[in-house]
Scaffold this motif. Structure first.
Motif, PDB file in Angstrom:
ATOM      1  N   PRO A 122      -4.248  -1.730   2.374  1.00 41.50           N
ATOM      2  CA  PRO A 122      -4.631  -0.319   2.233  1.00 41.50           C
ATOM      3  C   PRO A 122      -6.117  -0.110   1.978  1.00 41.50           C
ATOM      4  CG  PRO A 122      -2.579  -0.733   1.078  1.00 41.50           C
ATOM      5  CD  PRO A 122      -3.095  -2.077   1.518  1.00 41.50           C
ATOM      6  N   THR A 123      -6.824  -1.110   1.480  1.00 38.39           N
ATOM      7  CA  THR A 123      -8.256  -0.963   1.206  1.00 38.39           C
ATOM      8  C   THR A 123      -9.134  -1.463   2.355  1.00 38.39           C
ATOM      9  OG1 THR A 123      -8.308  -3.112   0.071  1.00 38.39           O
ATOM     10  CG2 THR A 123      -7.883  -1.159  -1.283  1.00 38.39           C
ATOM     11  N   THR A 124      -8.519  -1.942   3.424  1.00 33.14           N
ATOM     12  CA  THR A 124      -9.266  -2.442   4.581  1.00 33.14           C
ATOM     13  C   THR A 124      -9.733  -1.274   5.432  1.00 33.14           C
ATOM     14  OG1 THR A 124      -7.884  -4.428   4.632  1.00 33.14           O
ATOM     15  CG2 THR A 124      -9.163  -3.939   6.607  1.00 33.14           C
ATOM     16  N   LYS A 171       0.036   6.514   8.355  1.00 32.22           N
ATOM     17  CA  LYS A 171       1.296   6.843   7.692  1.00 32.22           C
ATOM     18  C   LYS A 171       1.585   5.884   6.537  1.00 32.22           C
ATOM     19  CE  LYS A 171       4.547   8.138  10.420  1.00 32.22           C
ATOM     20  NZ  LYS A 171       5.670   8.138  11.412  1.00 32.22           N
ATOM     21  N   LEU A 172       1.102   4.651   6.669  1.00 31.79           N
ATOM     22  CA  LEU A 172       1.267   3.670   5.593  1.00 31.79           C
ATOM     23  C   LEU A 172       0.278   3.894   4.454  1.00 31.79           C
ATOM     24  CD1 LEU A 172       1.682   0.380   7.686  1.00 31.79           C
ATOM     25  CD2 LEU A 172       3.482   1.636   6.495  1.00 31.79           C
ATOM     26  N   GLY A 173      -0.665   4.824   4.668  1.00 34.80           N
ATOM     27  CA  GLY A 173      -1.686   5.078   3.659  1.00 34.80           C
ATOM     28  C   GLY A 173      -2.906   4.194   3.793  1.00 34.80           C
ATOM     29  N   PHE A 174      -3.067   3.558   4.965  1.00 34.18           N
ATOM     30  CA  PHE A 174      -4.204   2.680   5.185  1.00 34.18           C
ATOM     31  C   PHE A 174      -5.438   3.492   5.573  1.00 34.18           C
ATOM     32  CE2 PHE A 174      -2.274  -1.771   5.974  1.00 34.18           C
ATOM     33  CZ  PHE A 174      -1.389  -1.581   4.934  1.00 34.18           C
ATOM     34  N   CYS A 178      -0.370  -6.805   8.635  1.00 38.70           N
ATOM     35  CA  CYS A 178      -0.600  -5.926   7.491  1.00 38.70           C
ATOM     36  C   CYS A 178       0.080  -6.452   6.225  1.00 38.70           C
ATOM     37  CB  CYS A 178      -0.079  -4.520   7.786  1.00 38.70           C
ATOM     38  SG  CYS A 178      -0.864  -3.748   9.230  1.00 38.70           S
ATOM     39  N   ASP A 179      -0.615  -6.315   5.115  1.00 33.96           N
ATOM     40  CA  ASP A 179      -0.120  -6.777   3.825  1.00 33.96           C
ATOM     41  C   ASP A 179       0.791  -5.708   3.226  1.00 33.96           C
ATOM     42  OD1 ASP A 179       0.311  -8.098   1.486  1.00 33.96           O
ATOM     43  OD2 ASP A 179      -1.703  -7.811   0.673  1.00 33.96           O
TER      44      ASP A 179
END
Length: 374
Positions: A69-71, A90-93, A316-317
């Motif tokens: 998410p911080t990438t 949508k994942l908040g990335f 993705c993590d």
């Protein structure tokens, strides 16, 4: 992989092999094929729990996910890039389209469909090299200006990017013969000048050169960034060549796919751990029995989520596992198969089959009646 038997009958000597976890395979034994072989799937392989991992993703995924998410992710290119941006958002990335919505890689991010249009953005933003004017147009044929404000904002987004996801779409291009500049897409009708606006198919050499230049520019200005390249599975809506569109599309995609593959082979050692290919093109085109809706271009609803889940599970993590993504893909493929009932060709085949069955029943009843009358 174990060799079970050698068959000397038939046209050539064949070897029966059993790759671990796969259906038994047969191959000609006449020539040495290396110490390890990755086989094309047999029909029964398609229902394996690890089908995608074994037959689609193998060799293309990172050792572990590197997008969190911080990438800072910058995704643009052909229309399939929009699906990636939406899924990650949508994942908040952190995606570039949300960081600055008005720069061209955001507002027209899915409309930069050829390699020239993508490399233009990097040359312009990172090195101030502007293309000839009147080449960049929006969906309503509006012209996009080469303003310094937009350039510096685009540069700032690029310089802060941790992962670039670039989707290449097609090889057919329109260009200005007077300046040599290539349009983002086709030429707007109100600007079309047949004396200078020409059409051609982008060659393999120039396609590869543009992709190489993009990598070089990122390596020079954003050396810490990783790159994920995809090829859009969305076909041409029409071709400007005097040939059938399906064949032109095949050539268009082949040029891009080959250029991407050779670039990754050429730069693999230098960019180890930083340059990847995600096989969205193959996932869509090789696994779904009915890919498109009636228009032959837009994907069936179940396909994009299945493809994006495979991307998420490998890049993705998040908590999504590859086993879960595989399960989603299998369900989507079954759902895709069921949509064949609505396909015009298969509907006709079903009607013909039903008619034949009805005729057989009538014939059978007629034969039974004759037998009784005797």
């Amino acid at each position: 992989m174990s060799i079970k038997a050698i068959d000397h009958s038939g046209f050539q000597e064949t070897v029966s092999v059993v790759p671990a976890g796969e259906a038994p395979k047969k191959m000609g034994s006449s020539f040495f094929r290396g110490s390890a072989s990755n086989f094309n799937p047999y029909g029964s392989d398609h229902v394996k729990d690890d089908f995608a991992s074994r037959f689609l993703l193998k060799g293309w995924t990172p050792d572990k996910p590197f997008i969190s998410p911080t990438t800072n992710v910058t995704a643009f290119g052909s229309c399939f890039a929009e699906n990636i941006s939406k899924h990650l958002a949508k994942l908040g990335f952190d995606v570039s389209k949300n960081r600055d919505r008005d720069i061209y890689i955001s507002s027209m991010g899915e409309g930069l469909v050829n390699v020239h249009s993508i490399v233009q953005q990097f040359r312009w933003a990172l090195e101030g090299v502007a293309p000839p004017t009147n080449l960049w147009h929006g969906y309503k044929a509006e012209e996009f200006d080469l303003t310094e404000e937009i350039r510096t904002r685009t540069r700032d987004v690029f310089l802060k990017t941790d992962v670039f996801i670039l989707t290449f779409g097609l090889s057919e291009i329109w260009y200005d013969e007077l300046t040599g500049g290539v349009f983002w897409r086709a030429v707007p009708m109100k600007h079309y000048d047949p004396s200078r606006h020409k059409f051609r198919v982008c060659s393999f050499g120039e396609t590869k050169a543009c992709i190489q230049e993009i990598i070089d520019l990122i390596g020079k200005h954003v050396p810490r960034a990783k790159i994920v390249v995809t090829v859009s599975p969305i076909p041409l809506v029409a071709t400007f060549r005097p040939v059938a569109c399906l064949t032109a599309n095949s050539a268009s995609k082949a040029i891009i796919r080959a250029a991407v593959d050779e670039t990754i082979r050429d730069r693999g050692d230098e960019w180890a751990g930083r340059l990847y290919y995600f096989p969205a093109y193959e996932i869509v085109n090789e696994t779904f029995p009915n890919r498109f809706v009636e228009d032959g271009r837009h994907l069936q609803n179940m396909i994009v989520p299945a493809v994006m889940n495979l991307f998420q599970a490998t890049y993705c993590d998040t908590d999504l596992t590859i086993d879960q993504a595989e399960k989603t893909l299998r369900a989507a493929r079954l759902q895709s198969a069921r949509t064949l009932d609505g396909h015009a060709l298969f509907s006709r085949a079903r009607l013909a089959s039903n008619f034949s069955a009805a005729v057989r029943r009538l014939v059978g009843k007629g034969a039974a009646s004759k037998a009784k009358s005797r």
